[in-house]
Structures are given as structure tokens and as C-alpha cells.
Design an enzyme around this catalytic site. Structure first.
Site, mmCIF file in Angstrom:
data_model
loop_
_atom_site.group_PDB
_atom_site.id
_atom_site.type_symbol
_atom_site.label_atom_id
_atom_site.label_comp_id
_atom_site.label_asym_id
_atom_site.label_seq_id
_atom_site.Cartn_x
_atom_site.Cartn_y
_atom_site.Cartn_z
ATOM 1 N N ARG A 122 2.270 -1.082 4.710
ATOM 2 C CA ARG A 122 1.655 -0.759 3.415
ATOM 3 C C ARG A 122 0.444 0.129 3.645
ATOM 4 N NH1 ARG A 122 2.697 -6.010 -0.423
ATOM 5 N NH2 ARG A 122 4.282 -4.902 -1.588
ATOM 6 N N GLN A 127 3.424 4.742 1.027
ATOM 7 C CA GLN A 127 3.422 4.142 -0.323
ATOM 8 C C GLN A 127 4.697 4.444 -1.105
ATOM 9 O OE1 GLN A 127 -0.152 5.202 -2.433
ATOM 10 N NE2 GLN A 127 -1.036 3.186 -2.092
ATOM 11 N N ASP A 130 7.626 2.056 -0.314
ATOM 12 C CA ASP A 130 7.351 0.628 -0.396
ATOM 13 C C ASP A 130 8.321 -0.057 -1.374
ATOM 14 O OD1 ASP A 130 6.288 -1.893 -0.669
ATOM 15 O OD2 ASP A 130 4.217 -1.227 -0.883
ATOM 16 N N SER A 133 6.964 -3.148 -3.309
ATOM 17 C CA SER A 133 6.158 -2.859 -4.503
ATOM 18 C C SER A 133 7.034 -2.377 -5.654
ATOM 19 C CB SER A 133 5.101 -1.796 -4.204
ATOM 20 O OG SER A 133 4.092 -2.359 -3.423
ATOM 21 N N TYR A 230 -3.016 -9.910 2.162
ATOM 22 C CA TYR A 230 -2.201 -11.018 1.664
ATOM 23 C C TYR A 230 -3.028 -12.297 1.553
ATOM 24 C CZ TYR A 230 1.695 -7.927 2.543
ATOM 25 O OH TYR A 230 2.553 -6.862 2.519
HETATM 26 P P1 NAD Z 1 2.706 -11.406 -2.449
HETATM 27 O O1 NAD Z 1 4.036 -11.126 -3.068
HETATM 28 O O2 NAD Z 1 2.624 -11.731 -1.009
HETATM 29 O O3 NAD Z 1 2.023 -12.632 -3.248
HETATM 30 C C1 NAD Z 1 1.850 -12.612 -4.637
HETATM 31 C C2 NAD Z 1 0.471 -13.115 -5.008
HETATM 32 O O4 NAD Z 1 0.403 -14.544 -4.846
HETATM 33 C C3 NAD Z 1 -0.672 -12.563 -4.163
HETATM 34 O O5 NAD Z 1 -1.603 -11.909 -5.018
HETATM 35 C C4 NAD Z 1 -1.271 -13.801 -3.503
HETATM 36 O O6 NAD Z 1 -2.666 -13.694 -3.321
HETATM 37 C C5 NAD Z 1 -0.925 -14.877 -4.520
HETATM 38 N N1 NAD Z 1 -1.037 -16.264 -4.036
HETATM 39 C C6 NAD Z 1 -0.690 -16.762 -2.822
HETATM 40 N N2 NAD Z 1 -0.970 -18.078 -2.770
HETATM 41 C C7 NAD Z 1 -1.487 -18.432 -3.973
HETATM 42 C C8 NAD Z 1 -1.959 -19.652 -4.535
HETATM 43 N N3 NAD Z 1 -1.966 -20.786 -3.822
HETATM 44 N N4 NAD Z 1 -2.439 -19.634 -5.791
HETATM 45 C C9 NAD Z 1 -2.449 -18.495 -6.515
HETATM 46 N N5 NAD Z 1 -2.012 -17.312 -6.045
HETATM 47 C C10 NAD Z 1 -1.542 -17.282 -4.784
HETATM 48 O O7 NAD Z 1 1.705 -10.238 -2.809
HETATM 49 P P2 NAD Z 1 2.012 -8.690 -3.030
HETATM 50 O O8 NAD Z 1 2.395 -8.461 -4.428
HETATM 51 O O9 NAD Z 1 2.905 -8.197 -1.965
HETATM 52 O O10 NAD Z 1 0.561 -8.098 -2.828
HETATM 53 C C11 NAD Z 1 -0.213 -8.485 -1.670
HETATM 54 C C12 NAD Z 1 -1.360 -7.533 -1.473
HETATM 55 O O11 NAD Z 1 -0.886 -6.274 -1.033
HETATM 56 C C13 NAD Z 1 -2.208 -7.262 -2.691
HETATM 57 O O12 NAD Z 1 -3.526 -7.229 -2.259
HETATM 58 C C14 NAD Z 1 -1.755 -5.916 -3.141
HETATM 59 O O13 NAD Z 1 -2.728 -5.241 -3.893
HETATM 60 C C15 NAD Z 1 -1.514 -5.276 -1.791
HETATM 61 N N6 NAD Z 1 -0.610 -4.129 -1.833
HETATM 62 C C16 NAD Z 1 -0.956 -3.009 -1.159
HETATM 63 C C17 NAD Z 1 -0.122 -1.902 -1.169
HETATM 64 C C18 NAD Z 1 -0.487 -0.655 -0.439
HETATM 65 O O14 NAD Z 1 -1.588 -0.536 0.001
HETATM 66 N N7 NAD Z 1 0.439 0.252 -0.273
HETATM 67 C C19 NAD Z 1 1.076 -1.939 -1.848
HETATM 68 C C20 NAD Z 1 1.409 -3.115 -2.516
HETATM 69 C C21 NAD Z 1 0.558 -4.199 -2.485
#
Ligand code: NAD
Length: 416
Positions: A122, A127, A130, A133, A230
Site C-alpha cells: 500500500r 495505489q 490496490d 481498497s 492497520y
Molecule cells: P482493515 O480492513 O484491516 O480493517 C478495517 C477497520 O477495522 C480498520 O480501520 C481497523 O482499524 C478497524 N478495527 C480493527 N479492530 C477493531 C476493533 N476492535 N474495533 C473497532 N475497529 C477495529 O482496514 P483497511 O480498510 O484495509 O484499512 C487499513 C488502513 O490502511 C487504514 O489506515 C487505511 O487508511 C489504510 N490504507 C492505506 C492505503 C494506501 O496508502 N494506499 C490504501 C488503503 C488503505
């Protein structure tokens, strides 16, 4: 004649997506490839063969995979499918390798160079590739649509001469990519939205979408985000405080959508049976984490469970596949963006640079071997602890294999 990209029809009856669109067919041809799409590959994503043909693809049959240099797929090809593949073919898909050792071994035995798109780093450069996403975004949207269709009342506040309909209260638990899109979608439908997460960064994002953030913001919360962005698995103490806070809130909600995941772990249990029992009849819970064990007690894979107190718990599998026509367009663009990095622009041929960080991160098998460091000769326990051990890393319940006709959710008299 150029090298050939082949796009097969997905054999899994639960997979309506396709790995190319007319747009990416044109772009692949622009890179110098001859493109063949198997007849019917796009049907479930509303892309007729004629659209692919108009974009420049030849319409072929499954056996044409034998002539392919690159195969673009949604899901990992099975052992039987692989029999027709040529050794050396680059196969790009969501390989779902965790817990599927035999499937990974079959890719290696077939001699294909397999890439697992869900391992794409990521980073800014990747991007546009991904897939997690692009697909999670649509899943977050669809979760709200599914909730709205199960909820037999209006979502927005309506002030009419005959009286006022109150706005539905929607609570989103877990605000990564899917959760943020769920907030935006619920807000657009006029709901009053609150959200929770364990990562502090989520607080501002929730506020920027016009929703209210609710969380236990203690010292553990401040350190809950890993370097990769994460969530960590929270302590028992934190989980108890979080449950106490959310229990009271959930009792007042009309719709709860859960999306919480922790890399390499089963999904955290956030909604107990007692919380479900506290909700009003007709309330709806959508558990997007059901494929990873679920956030909600009583959620069942691919079912809509109605509890004794009349709460519906929705546990659809492959939620991006429920908006396949949109999901396929984005997925196809993700794959094209990656393929573009594998091509030598001067010679217009495939030139896989095995030192490229994107290739290193995603390459699963090559030259008859399993080459990904998380799999090559390492015990399964180590695999599950990797941060890249994303969607399938945790033990997930066996997805029932059903024919397409059976994909309609069942209603059952679930938990008490
Ligand atoms: P994910 O699918 O791993 O998890 C979904 C959400 O669940 C996360 O926000 C996590 O913090 C939350 N979570 C975990 N345990 C929890 C709990 N006990 N109670 C409440 N919430 C809980 O997450 P994702 O959608 O893949 O995103 C993860 C991170 O990656 C984020 O910070 C996102 O902004 C980032 N991201 C970055 C890029 C990039 O830079 N290219 C792209 C996509 C996502």
C-alpha cells in the site's frame, strides 16, 4: 503477432466478477498484447461478449488458455483448470493463499508465475493496483444498500404534512476503506451516522465525513495503529471497556454495519448476542467481516438471520460481487495498472523484473517453486503473523459452495 492475454470465465459459481473490461482490453492492446476473452466471461458483470469484441478482443473458449502468456483472473485457478495452462504463464488474481496450501502447490506444479494481487504494497506507486481498497470501497457502499433494503423504514428524515419520519440511526464499527465508504453512503441517504474504530487516525476521517466518532480514547487507543496503518489486536481490558461503551449505543441504533479486521487474526467480536437482543425489532446488522469469522455473534455466512427479537443479521459473502458490474470495472483497472509495470514498452513484451518491489511482494510461485517468503518452506503459523497476511490469513469458516441460483440470502430463525 504479439503476446497473448487471456481472460477466462470464472468457474466458481459464487464469483460474478471478471478480470477485464472493454476499457482494459483496449489498453492491453495498446501495450502490444493480443487479447482473448472466454465467451460469457463478462455476462454476470453485465459485459456482453460483443462489448469485449468491439474493444478489440477475440472471443475464445476455455482451452485458449494454453496459448496465453498472461492470464487475468478474479480467483485462483484450481488444479483441474491449471492442467490446461502452459508453464511460464503469468497468472494474476486474488490468490487467497492462506490456508490453501494445496492450491498454492498446484500453481507451483503447473509451473506458472502466479501473482497474488492482495499482497500489493500500500504505497503511492501501487495505489492504482490496490484491489483490497477498490473492492472494500464497493463492499462498504453495498453494505449500506443491503441494510437499507432489509430495513423496512425510510432512512432520511421526512417532514410531511402528515407528520415527520425520523432519520434512521446508523452505527459503523471499523472505519478503514469499507467503513469510510459506508459512512459516506449512509450520510447521503440521510441517516444520522456514528462510527467507532481503535485507530486514532480514524477520528478525524469520521468527522470529515460528517459523522460522530465514539471510542475509548485511552493510552492503548493512542498506540493501536501499526506502522503499516492497520489495527492491533486490543487487550481484553480494552475490549471490555469498548463493549461497555458500545452496548449502550447499539441499543439505540436502527442499523449497525461492522467492518472490523485485524491482519493475521480472526475478526474481533464486537457485537454480542446480548447487544443484538437489546436492539429494537426491525433493526438490521450487516457483518462485512463474516468471511473472517465475523464481528457479530450469531452472524452466519451467506445468510440473513432473523433473531427471536426481530433483528436481522446480514452475512453476505463476496459483497463486492453483489455489485459485480462496478467491482469488475475497478478490479480490471487494478490488474491493468499492474500488468503495465510488467511490460517492456520498447519491445512490447512481458519483461518481469524480479527485483521490483511490487513483483517481490506479490509473486507467489515461479519456475515450479513457491517463492513468496511467507510460504516458501515456512510453517503455517509464521504465515498467519505477517502483516501482509490480509484477508484470508485468519482461519475463516468454510464458504459454502452453492450454485449461482442459491446465492439469494436465506432467512432463518437464528439466535435467541
Ligand atoms: P482493515 O480492513 O484491516 O480493517 C478495517 C477497520 O477495522 C480498520 O480501520 C481497523 O482499524 C478497524 N478495527 C480493527 N479492530 C477493531 C476493533 N476492535 N474495533 C473497532 N475497529 C477495529 O482496514 P483497511 O480498510 O484495509 O484499512 C487499513 C488502513 O490502511 C487504514 O489506515 C487505511 O487508511 C489504510 N490504507 C492505506 C492505503 C494506501 O496508502 N494506499 C490504501 C488503503 C488503505
Amino acid at each position: 503477432m504479439g503476446q497473448t492475454v487471456f481472460i477466462p470465465r470464472e468457474l466458481d459459481a459464487n464469483e460474478p466478477r471478471v478480470a477485464a473490461s472493454p476499457d482494459t482490453v483496449k489498453r492491453l492492446a495498446g501495450l502490444g498484447f493480443d487479447v482473448t476473452v472466454e465467451a460469457g466471461a463478462g455476462t454476470a458483470s453485465r459485459i456482453p461478449d460483443e462489448e469485449f469484441a468491439k474493444a478489440g478482443a477475440a472471443i475464445g473458449k476455455a482451452g485458449d488458455v494454453a496459448k496465453a502468456d498472461v492470464v487475468l483472473k478474479v480467483r485462483r485457478p484450481g488444479e483441474a483448470e491449471l492442467k490446461a495452462y502452459r508453464p511460464g504463464t503469468a497468472v494474476i488474481a486474488i490468490m487467497d493463499p492462506y490456508g490453501n496450501d494445496a492450491g498454492v502447490a498446484a500453481l507451483a506444479s503447473a509451473g506458472v508465475t502466479a501473482f497474488s494481487m492482495e499482497f500489493m504494497p500500500r504505497i503511492t506507486r501501487a495505489q492504482s493496483m490496490d484491489v483490497l481498497s477498490s473492492q472494500a470501497n464497493l463492499a462498504g457502499y453495498q453494505a449500506v444498500i443491503d441494510a437499507a433494503s432489509e430495513y423496512d423504514r425510510a432512512l432520511p428524515m421526512m417532514m410531511t404534512a402528515a407528520g415527520t419520519v425520523p432519520a434512521a440511526k446508523v452505527f459503523i464499527m471499523g472505519v478503514g476503506v469499507a467503513g469510510l465508504q459506508a459512512i459516506a453512503t449512509a450520510r447521503r441517504l440521510g441517516a444520522v451516522v456514528t462510527a467507532t474504530d481503535v485507530r486514532p487516525a480514524a477520528k478525524e476521517q469520521v468527522a470529515s465525513l460528517g459523522a460522530k466518532f465514539l471510542a475509548i480514547e485511552d493510552e492503548e487507543f493512542k498506540a493501536a495503529e501499526t506502522a503499516g496503518g492497520y489495527a492491533k489486536e486490543m487487550s481484553k481490558e480494552y475490549q471490555a471497556k469498548q463493549a461497555a461503551l458500545t452496548a449502550e449505543h447499539i441499543a439505540k441504533q436502527d442499523i449497525v454495519i461492522t467492518t472490523a479486521l485485524i491482519p493475521g487474526r480472526p475478526a474481533p467480536k464486537l457485537v454480542s448476542a446480548a447487544m443484538v437482543a437489546s436492539m429494537k425489532p426491525g433493526s438490521v446488522i450487516v457483518d462485512l467481516a463474516v468471511e473472517r469469522g465475523g464481528n457479530v455473534e450469531g452472524a452466519a455466512s451467506d445468510q440473513v438471520v432473523t433473531t427471536a427479537n426481530g433483528v436481522k443479521i446480514v452475512g453476505h459473502l463476496n459483497v463486492p460481487g453483489r455489485v459485480a458490474a462496478s467491482a469488475s470495472l475497478l478490479y480490471a483497472r487494478n490488474l491493468f495498472a499492474f500488468v503495465e509495470t510488467l511490460v517492456d514498452k520498447a519491445t512490447k513484451t512481458l519483461a518481469i523484473n524480479r527485483d521490483d518491489e511490487l513483483v517481490k511482494a506479490t509473486m507467489l510461485t515461479d519456475g515450479g517453486q513457491v517463492v513468496h517468503p511467507a510460504f516458501a518452506g515456512k510453517p503455517a503459523m509464521m504465515i498467519a503473523s505477517s502483516e501482509h497476511a490480509r484477508p484470508a490469513a485468519a482461519k475463516k469458516p468454510a464458504a459454502p459452495k452453492k450454485p449461482a441460483a442459491a446465492r439469494k440470502p436465506k432467512t432463518s430463525g437464528g439466535i435467541a
